[in-house]
Design a protein around this motif. Structure first.
Motif, PDB file in Angstrom:
ATOM      1  N   TRP A 225       0.991  -1.110  -0.131  1.00 26.73           N
ATOM      2  CA  TRP A 225      -0.058  -0.037  -0.008  1.00 26.73           C
ATOM      3  C   TRP A 225       0.903   1.168   0.032  1.00 26.73           C
ATOM      4  O   TRP A 225       0.546   2.219  -0.805  1.00 26.73           O
ATOM      5  CB  TRP A 225      -1.040   0.029   1.123  1.00 26.73           C
ATOM      6  N   LEU A 226       1.874   1.329   0.950  1.00 31.43           N
ATOM      7  CA  LEU A 226       2.823   2.301   0.963  1.00 31.43           C
ATOM      8  C   LEU A 226       3.523   2.713  -0.308  1.00 31.43           C
ATOM      9  O   LEU A 226       3.500   3.731  -0.928  1.00 31.43           O
ATOM     10  CB  LEU A 226       3.751   2.120   2.199  1.00 31.43           C
ATOM     11  N   TYR A 227       3.976   1.668  -1.001  1.00 27.82           N
ATOM     12  CA  TYR A 227       4.627   1.891  -2.223  1.00 27.82           C
ATOM     13  C   TYR A 227       3.636   2.379  -3.241  1.00 27.82           C
ATOM     14  O   TYR A 227       4.200   3.420  -4.067  1.00 27.82           O
ATOM     15  CB  TYR A 227       5.380   0.526  -2.920  1.00 27.82           C
ATOM     16  N   VAL A 228       2.362   1.880  -3.494  1.00 28.60           N
ATOM     17  CA  VAL A 228       1.379   2.270  -4.500  1.00 28.60           C
ATOM     18  C   VAL A 228       1.416   3.895  -4.262  1.00 28.60           C
ATOM     19  O   VAL A 228       1.135   4.538  -5.201  1.00 28.60           O
ATOM     20  CB  VAL A 228       0.252   1.412  -4.402  1.00 28.60           C
ATOM     21  N   GLU A 229       0.903   4.186  -3.054  1.00 30.75           N
ATOM     22  CA  GLU A 229       0.769   5.867  -2.725  1.00 30.75           C
ATOM     23  C   GLU A 229       2.004   6.658  -2.884  1.00 30.75           C
ATOM     24  O   GLU A 229       1.844   7.574  -3.679  1.00 30.75           O
ATOM     25  CB  GLU A 229       0.336   5.908  -1.313  1.00 30.75           C
ATOM     26  N   ILE A 230       3.210   6.202  -2.727  1.00 32.08           N
ATOM     27  CA  ILE A 230       4.499   6.920  -3.070  1.00 32.08           C
ATOM     28  C   ILE A 230       4.465   7.191  -4.573  1.00 32.08           C
ATOM     29  O   ILE A 230       4.843   8.149  -4.911  1.00 32.08           O
ATOM     30  CB  ILE A 230       5.568   6.504  -2.308  1.00 32.08           C
ATOM     31  N   ILE A 231       4.482   6.015  -5.408  1.00 27.01           N
ATOM     32  CA  ILE A 231       4.763   6.069  -6.509  1.00 27.01           C
ATOM     33  C   ILE A 231       3.561   6.787  -7.495  1.00 27.01           C
ATOM     34  O   ILE A 231       3.834   7.519  -8.389  1.00 27.01           O
ATOM     35  CB  ILE A 231       4.928   4.370  -7.224  1.00 27.01           C
ATOM     36  N   ARG A 232       2.316   6.647  -6.952  1.00 29.80           N
ATOM     37  CA  ARG A 232       1.491   7.507  -7.369  1.00 29.80           C
ATOM     38  C   ARG A 232       1.504   8.883  -7.190  1.00 29.80           C
ATOM     39  O   ARG A 232       1.366   9.848  -8.209  1.00 29.80           O
ATOM     40  CB  ARG A 232      -0.020   7.031  -7.081  1.00 29.80           C
ATOM     41  N   LEU A 233       1.876   9.491  -6.042  1.00 29.91           N
ATOM     42  CA  LEU A 233       2.313  10.763  -5.798  1.00 29.91           C
ATOM     43  C   LEU A 233       3.221  11.601  -6.606  1.00 29.91           C
ATOM     44  O   LEU A 233       3.450  12.500  -7.118  1.00 29.91           O
ATOM     45  CB  LEU A 233       2.573  10.890  -4.223  1.00 29.91           C
ATOM     46  N   LEU A 234       4.470  10.382  -6.876  1.00 28.28           N
ATOM     47  CA  LEU A 234       5.441  10.901  -7.564  1.00 28.28           C
ATOM     48  C   LEU A 234       5.312  11.039  -9.076  1.00 28.28           C
ATOM     49  O   LEU A 234       5.484  12.226  -9.696  1.00 28.28           O
ATOM     50  CB  LEU A 234       6.722   9.782  -7.474  1.00 28.28           C
ATOM     51  N   ALA A 235       4.501  10.276  -9.521  1.00 28.95           N
ATOM     52  CA  ALA A 235       3.746  10.279 -11.056  1.00 28.95           C
ATOM     53  C   ALA A 235       2.837  11.585 -11.012  1.00 28.95           C
ATOM     54  O   ALA A 235       3.060  12.337 -11.943  1.00 28.95           O
ATOM     55  CB  ALA A 235       2.938   9.163 -11.434  1.00 28.95           C
ATOM     56  N   ILE A 236       2.329  12.008 -10.200  1.00 24.63           N
ATOM     57  CA  ILE A 236       1.404  13.245 -10.059  1.00 24.63           C
ATOM     58  C   ILE A 236       2.044  14.279 -10.222  1.00 24.63           C
ATOM     59  O   ILE A 236       1.896  15.371 -10.847  1.00 24.63           O
ATOM     60  CB  ILE A 236       0.182  13.110  -8.903  1.00 24.63           C
ATOM     61  N   LEU A 237       3.325  14.459  -9.250  1.00 17.42           N
ATOM     62  CA  LEU A 237       4.044  15.492  -9.404  1.00 17.42           C
ATOM     63  C   LEU A 237       4.772  15.645 -10.604  1.00 17.42           C
ATOM     64  O   LEU A 237       5.031  16.845 -11.014  1.00 17.42           O
ATOM     65  CB  LEU A 237       4.986  15.130  -8.046  1.00 17.42           C
ATOM     66  N   ARG A 238       5.244  14.544 -11.081  1.00 20.05           N
ATOM     67  CA  ARG A 238       5.917  14.603 -12.402  1.00 20.05           C
ATOM     68  C   ARG A 238       4.932  14.986 -13.626  1.00 20.05           C
ATOM     69  O   ARG A 238       5.436  15.905 -14.338  1.00 20.05           O
ATOM     70  CB  ARG A 238       6.812  13.367 -12.842  1.00 20.05           C
ATOM     71  N   GLY A 239       3.767  14.745 -13.641  1.00 14.11           N
ATOM     72  CA  GLY A 239       2.946  14.949 -14.532  1.00 14.11           C
ATOM     73  C   GLY A 239       2.391  16.555 -14.596  1.00 14.11           C
ATOM     74  O   GLY A 239       2.024  17.149 -15.613  1.00 14.11           O
ATOM     75  N   ASP A 240       2.432  17.235 -13.450  1.00  9.97           N
ATOM     76  CA  ASP A 240       2.242  18.468 -13.049  1.00  9.97           C
ATOM     77  C   ASP A 240       3.277  19.372 -13.582  1.00  9.97           C
ATOM     78  O   ASP A 240       3.385  20.678 -13.648  1.00  9.97           O
ATOM     79  CB  ASP A 240       1.716  18.821 -11.986  1.00  9.97           C
ATOM     80  N   GLU A 241       4.416  18.938 -13.977  1.00  7.23           N
ATOM     81  CA  GLU A 241       5.508  19.680 -14.274  1.00  7.23           C
ATOM     82  C   GLU A 241       5.312  20.419 -15.590  1.00  7.23           C
ATOM     83  O   GLU A 241       5.118  20.038 -16.521  1.00  7.23           O
ATOM     84  CB  GLU A 241       6.909  18.790 -14.279  1.00  7.23           C
TER      85      GLU A 241
END
Length: 299
Positions: free
Chosen positions: A283-299
């Motif tokens: 669960w922790l890994y999924v939340e972290i990689i999703r947050l990182l993808a969201i941050l990268r997508g907003d760049e």
């Protein structure tokens, strides 16, 4: 284990196996069970001056001294759960998970995506089965870890193709959160108190409801964003909240494991502890990689 802790640990017969049965009482006027009338030797013991059956014979004083000076049996010798048991079982689950994830790295992207779906569905089913089983099943727990490996590997492969390097960042982030949470728990600065657990459950129910609504909107095409409602600043805030919930779930896992070891839970329940930790780390890994993808997508 600890009542009210991680739901995976609830409903298991941890304490029942540690209670000794009551000593039978003899009726009035009868000799108590296991005791002999005056002047008669108890069963298995020889009269005065005779060698008792089963006692060591022809042993020197030094041999007797070494025999009686041996340390008392520890939890591992008596079949009780230990921290080492939990570490070994957790390492086995994570090893199988890594094998499953490795499979997706050697196949095409399309097949990796299919394995991701199979792993997600199969892992969800086995998670429910293992959660509600009264007795842990090592085979089912390891099977769950393998399926989750397919899911995480496929997810990482897809997101890493879109945002290069996000997979490694998620691994580092997961290990960092786990280490910090464990150190805070060991220092006593973070504990799963009843009040904290009440807020955790409220937040968890709210987050689960939001996730279901978001999934429905994505499947029905009501939102065209890659992560649905979890985009922009809202997605970042929800992602941070979800990581905090997963981190507190680790605290609940540690609390349950500590209670199990201290209460002398049977050794087989170290598999339950390993399963609980694996679920939380996924669960922790999924939340972290999703947050990182969201941050990268907003760049």
């Amino acid at each position: 284990m600890a009542l009210g802790g991680n739901p995976i640990f609830n409903g298991k017969s941890f304490r029942g196996a540690t209670q000794a049965p009551p000593v039978p009482q003899a009726p009035y006027g009868h000799q108590p069970y296991g005791q002999q009338p005056y002047g008669q030797a108890p069963y298995g013991q020889a009269p005065y001056g005779q060698q008792a059956y089963g006692q060591p014979q022809n042993m020197t004083d030094e041999q007797l001294r070494q025999m009686y000076n041996q340390p008392a049996a520890g939890p591992a010798d008596t079949g009780r759960m230990t921290y080492d048991d939990v570490i070994v079982k957790t390492a086995a689950c994570l090893g199988v998970l890594l094998v499953g994830a490795g499979v997706t790295m050697f196949v095409g992207l399309g097949l990796a995506s299919m394995l991701m779906i199979v792993g997600a569905l199969g892992g969800f089913v086995l998670a429910l089965v293992n959660t509600f089983k009264k007795q842990p099943s090592p085979a089912l727990i390891l099977a769950y870890a393998g399926l989750e490996g397919l899911f995480l590997g496929g997810l990482t492969r897809v997101l890493d193709t879109m945002y290069p390097g996000v997979g490694l960042q998620a691994v580092i982030g997961t290990l960092s959160v786990f280490t910090v949470t464990l150190l805070l728990f060991k220092s006593g600065k973070v504990r799963a108190t009843p009040k904290a657990m009440k807020f955790f459950m409220i937040a968890l129910v709210g987050y689960a409801l939001f996730s279901v609504v978001n999934l429905v909107m994505m499947l029905t095409g009501l939102t065209s964003e890659p992560f649905g409602l979890r985009s922009g600043i809202i997605g970042v805030v929800i992602g941070i909240l979800a990581i905090g919930l997963a981190a507190f779930s680790l605290v609940m896992d540690f609390t349950s494991i500590e209670a199990g070891v201290q209460s002398g839970a049977p050794q087989r329940f170290s598999w339950t502890a390993a399963f609980g930790l694996t679920v939380t780390l996924v669960w922790l890994y999924v939340e972290i990689i999703r947050l990182l993808a969201i941050l990268r997508g907003d760049e």
